[in-house]
Design a protein around this motif. Structure first.
Motif, PDB file in Angstrom:
ATOM      1  N   VAL A  43      39.444  90.463  91.431  1.00 39.68           N
ATOM      2  CA  VAL A  43      38.990  90.389  92.822  1.00 39.68           C
ATOM      3  C   VAL A  43      37.499  90.082  92.877  1.00 39.68           C
ATOM      4  N   THR A  44      36.717  90.767  92.044  1.00 36.67           N
ATOM      5  CA  THR A  44      35.286  90.491  91.978  1.00 36.67           C
ATOM      6  C   THR A  44      35.058  89.247  91.128  1.00 36.67           C
ATOM      7  N   ASN A  45      34.373  88.278  91.702  1.00 30.54           N
ATOM      8  CA  ASN A  45      34.176  87.003  91.022  1.00 30.54           C
ATOM      9  C   ASN A  45      32.715  86.586  91.183  1.00 30.54           C
ATOM     10  N   ASP A  46      31.916  86.850  90.158  1.00 33.09           N
ATOM     11  CA  ASP A  46      30.506  86.467  90.205  1.00 33.09           C
ATOM     12  C   ASP A  46      30.290  85.001  89.856  1.00 33.09           C
ATOM     13  N   PHE A  47      31.309  84.355  89.296  1.00 31.22           N
ATOM     14  CA  PHE A  47      31.122  83.000  88.797  1.00 31.22           C
ATOM     15  C   PHE A  47      31.193  81.942  89.901  1.00 31.22           C
ATOM     16  N   THR A  48      32.115  82.102  90.837  1.00 35.38           N
ATOM     17  CA  THR A  48      32.323  81.076  91.855  1.00 35.38           C
ATOM     18  C   THR A  48      31.066  80.767  92.661  1.00 35.38           C
ATOM     19  N   PRO A  49      30.345  81.775  93.182  1.00 40.80           N
ATOM     20  CA  PRO A  49      29.115  81.427  93.912  1.00 40.80           C
ATOM     21  C   PRO A  49      28.068  80.741  93.044  1.00 40.80           C
ATOM     22  N   VAL A  50      28.024  81.105  91.770  1.00 36.58           N
ATOM     23  CA  VAL A  50      27.073  80.448  90.862  1.00 36.58           C
ATOM     24  C   VAL A  50      27.485  78.999  90.626  1.00 36.58           C
ATOM     25  N   TYR A  51      28.772  78.766  90.418  1.00 38.73           N
ATOM     26  CA  TYR A  51      29.257  77.401  90.205  1.00 38.73           C
ATOM     27  C   TYR A  51      29.027  76.552  91.454  1.00 38.73           C
ATOM     28  N   ASN A  52      29.342  77.114  92.628  1.00 42.11           N
ATOM     29  CA  ASN A  52      29.166  76.362  93.869  1.00 42.11           C
ATOM     30  C   ASN A  52      27.697  76.025  94.118  1.00 42.11           C
ATOM     31  N   ALA A  53      26.805  76.959  93.793  1.00 40.96           N
ATOM     32  CA  ALA A  53      25.374  76.688  93.955  1.00 40.96           C
ATOM     33  C   ALA A  53      24.918  75.606  92.985  1.00 40.96           C
ATOM     34  N   SER A  54      25.443  75.638  91.766  1.00 49.43           N
ATOM     35  CA  SER A  54      25.100  74.605  90.782  1.00 49.43           C
ATOM     36  C   SER A  54      25.597  73.233  91.246  1.00 49.43           C
ATOM     37  N   LEU A  55      26.806  73.217  91.781  1.00 49.55           N
ATOM     38  CA  LEU A  55      27.374  71.960  92.269  1.00 49.55           C
ATOM     39  C   LEU A  55      26.554  71.421  93.447  1.00 49.55           C
ATOM     40  N   ALA A  56      26.160  72.340  94.338  1.00 46.02           N
ATOM     41  CA  ALA A  56      25.334  71.920  95.476  1.00 46.02           C
ATOM     42  C   ALA A  56      23.984  71.392  95.005  1.00 46.02           C
ATOM     43  N   PHE A  57      23.418  72.030  94.014  1.00 52.80           N
ATOM     44  CA  PHE A  57      22.128  71.575  93.480  1.00 52.80           C
ATOM     45  C   PHE A  57      22.240  70.170  92.894  1.00 52.80           C
ATOM     46  N   LEU A  58      23.271  69.941  92.098  1.00 58.75           N
ATOM     47  CA  LEU A  58      23.433  68.638  91.465  1.00 58.75           C
ATOM     48  C   LEU A  58      23.710  67.528  92.482  1.00 58.75           C
ATOM     49  N   ASN A  59      24.274  67.897  93.650  1.00 64.20           N
ATOM     50  CA  ASN A  59      24.590  66.906  94.678  1.00 64.20           C
ATOM     51  C   ASN A  59      23.573  66.912  95.823  1.00 64.20           C
ATOM     52  N   HIS A  60      22.440  67.582  95.589  1.00 61.16           N
ATOM     53  CA  HIS A  60      21.335  67.610  96.558  1.00 61.16           C
ATOM     54  C   HIS A  60      21.788  68.147  97.919  1.00 61.16           C
ATOM     55  N   ARG A  61      22.577  69.220  97.860  1.00 63.65           N
ATOM     56  CA  ARG A  61      22.987  69.906  99.082  1.00 63.65           C
ATOM     57  C   ARG A  61      22.310  71.267  99.140  1.00 63.65           C
ATOM     58  N   PRO A  62      22.291  71.933 100.308  1.00 61.96           N
ATOM     59  CA  PRO A  62      21.650  73.249 100.418  1.00 61.96           C
ATOM     60  C   PRO A  62      22.283  74.265  99.466  1.00 61.96           C
ATOM     61  N   VAL A  63      21.439  75.080  98.855  1.00 59.48           N
ATOM     62  CA  VAL A  63      21.882  76.091  97.890  1.00 59.48           C
ATOM     63  C   VAL A  63      21.827  77.489  98.492  1.00 59.48           C
ATOM     64  N   TYR A  64      20.772  77.777  99.237  1.00 58.40           N
ATOM     65  CA  TYR A  64      20.528  79.142  99.725  1.00 58.40           C
ATOM     66  C   TYR A  64      20.971  79.301 101.174  1.00 58.40           C
ATOM     67  N   ASN A  65      22.281  79.208 101.389  1.00 57.52           N
ATOM     68  CA  ASN A  65      22.843  79.337 102.737  1.00 57.52           C
ATOM     69  C   ASN A  65      23.943  80.391 102.773  1.00 57.52           C
ATOM     70  N   ALA A  66      23.850  81.391 101.903  1.00 61.96           N
ATOM     71  CA  ALA A  66      24.897  82.418 101.812  1.00 61.96           C
ATOM     72  C   ALA A  66      24.941  83.265 103.083  1.00 61.96           C
ATOM     73  N   ASN A  67      26.161  83.734 103.407  1.00 63.42           N
ATOM     74  CA  ASN A  67      26.365  84.626 104.543  1.00 63.42           C
ATOM     75  C   ASN A  67      26.343  86.065 104.032  1.00 63.42           C
TER      76      ASN A  67
END
Length: 428
Positions: A43-67
């Motif tokens: 249930v606890t998944n620390d990897f997905t937000p890190v992967y999504n942030a990395s993907l956003a960084f590589l595609n020049h999308r916003p990284v720090y928009n967490a809710n």
């Protein structure tokens, strides 16, 4: 011929027997934690937000928009950390997660080896399988791998830092610590106190220079760079009342009055300062003992007294726990291991029959464990200090260890001539 090798021809020593028993248990536990437990869904998944942030960084999308209104894991790494972990998103999420688990597992195994070397143990010693088993059955290693968190790599960097610090290779020691600060900010930053009091100033050049340089390098590459400072950093400085074993976290959950929360934090803080002073004043020449215990106290205090402390951060206390093998260890008493059970055990104390009590035990055991560990260290050091003062040993320049731990001290003491008492005669 093969079966004959399974039967020893002569009686085995206790060490050999323990090695035969512990190595299979340790190796199979490692394999289970890495390839079964970690790969399974959690249930606890620390990897997905890190992967999504990395993907956003590589595609020049916003990284720090967490809710941050949700209790789901959010991406909290600083820009320097984003820059370092961004290669995770080069491959698809599943393979990337598996690779990340393996990297963490290898980092943990290297940290295990470095910890053995720190205390002069070899792979042939009983300590090798015992330590490996103890690490991988603990909550901190199990959940670090299961949640796919980066703490395994940071723990390895911490051991590299300690080894290089002892060898006086200050710039490289700063590199190891600087990379951890670049990834997770202040988690291991309190360790800078150790080179500070030891006068190893060069550590600060790389320990602070690397995160600063990486943050400057990430500035033009992250489209919402400022959002980290205005959106994420304020959240990091707040104390949340869920998934938080720090004093302030559990106090918020249970509705403890603010004045009482501050009283507990200040009281524990005073005990920590006294313990650190006693270690520096009387044990700094005993380098491994001093560095391992001081690092453990600093990190425990940061987790307990800071805004956020999570149970699997306890991984960074392994060097302190390993000091139990030293003759003058502060942990050779049962209250210390009650405390360690509290924050290291993978057991769950939630109860179907006694739900309220079980919930309290589960939520509070880490907080009480960290607190009790700091109290035990303070009491042991305090008792040694008072005993040394009674015996007049504080001015000698020796440690606070009891005399029975150092028979050579008795031989070094000057011989005292005892003059027989005679009846005194008065003269006028």
């Amino acid at each position: 011929m093969f079966l004959r090798q399974l039967e020893p021809r002569t009686a085995r020593t206790t060490a050999e027997v323990l090695n035969f028993a512990l190595w299979p248990l340790a190796i199979l536990t490692v394999l289970h934690r890495v390839f079964i437990n970690a790969v399974n869904y959690h249930v606890t998944n620390d990897f997905t937000p890190v992967y999504n942030a990395s993907l956003a960084f590589l595609n020049h999308r916003p990284v720090y928009n967490a809710n941050f209104s949700s209790t789901d894991p959010a991406y909290l790494y600083p820009p320097s950390g984003t820059l370092l972990i961004s290669p995770l998103a080069i491959i698809d999420p599943e393979k990337s997660r598996w690779a990340f688990i393996l990297v963490n597992a290898m980092a943990l195994l290297l940290a295990w080896y470095l910890l053995l070397k720190l205390f002069n143990y070899t792979l042939n010693s009983v300590a090798a399988p015992a330590l490996l088993l103890a690490m991988f059955v603990s909550e901190t290693v199990t959940n670090t791998l299961a949640f796919t968190n980066i703490n395994g790599c940071l723990f390895m960097a911490m051991l590299v830092f300690i080894h290089l610090l002892l060898k006086r290779r200050d710039l490289w020691a700063g590199v190891a610590l600087g990379l951890t600060i670049a990834v997770k900010g202040p988690l291991l930053a309190p360790l800078l106190l150790i080179p500070l009091v030891r006068g190893q100033w060069k550590v600060f050049i790389t320990a602070l220079g690397i995160p600063v340089a990486l943050n400057l390098l990430a500035w033009p590459l992250i489209v919402d760079y400022k959002q980290f400072w205005t959106h994420t950093l304020p959240y990091l400085s707040e104390a949340r009342d869920y998934f938080n074993s720090a004093i302030v976290g559990n106090a918020g959950y249970y509705g403890v009055a603010e004045w009482l929360t501050w009283t507990m934090r200040i009281t524990v803080g005073v005990l920590v300062l006294i313990s650190l002073w006693l270690l520096y004043r009387y044990y700094r020449e005993d380098e491994v003992f001093y560095i391992c215990n001081t690092s453990g106290i600093l990190i425990t205090a940061a987790m307990l007294l800071g805004p956020l402390g999570q149970m699997y951060y306890s991984m960074f206390l392994f060097p302190m726990l390993m000091t139990v093998v030293l003759r003058n260890s502060l942990l050779r008493n049962w209250p210390a291991w009650v405390a360690i059970f509290g924050f290291m055990s993978y057991d769950k104390w939630l109860s179907d029959r006694w739900q309220s009590i079980g919930r309290d035990l589960e939520y509070l055991r880490t907080t009480f464990g960290w607190g009790l560990l700091l109290i035990v260290v303070f009491c042991v050091l305090g008792d040694r200090y008072l005993a040394a003062r009674r015996e007049g040993r504080l001015e000698v320049g020796k440690s606070l260890d009891p005399k029975w731990m150092h028979p050579e001290w008795v031989a070094d003491e000057p011989e005292v001539t005892i003059v027989p008492r005679t009846k005194a005669t008065a003269s006028y």
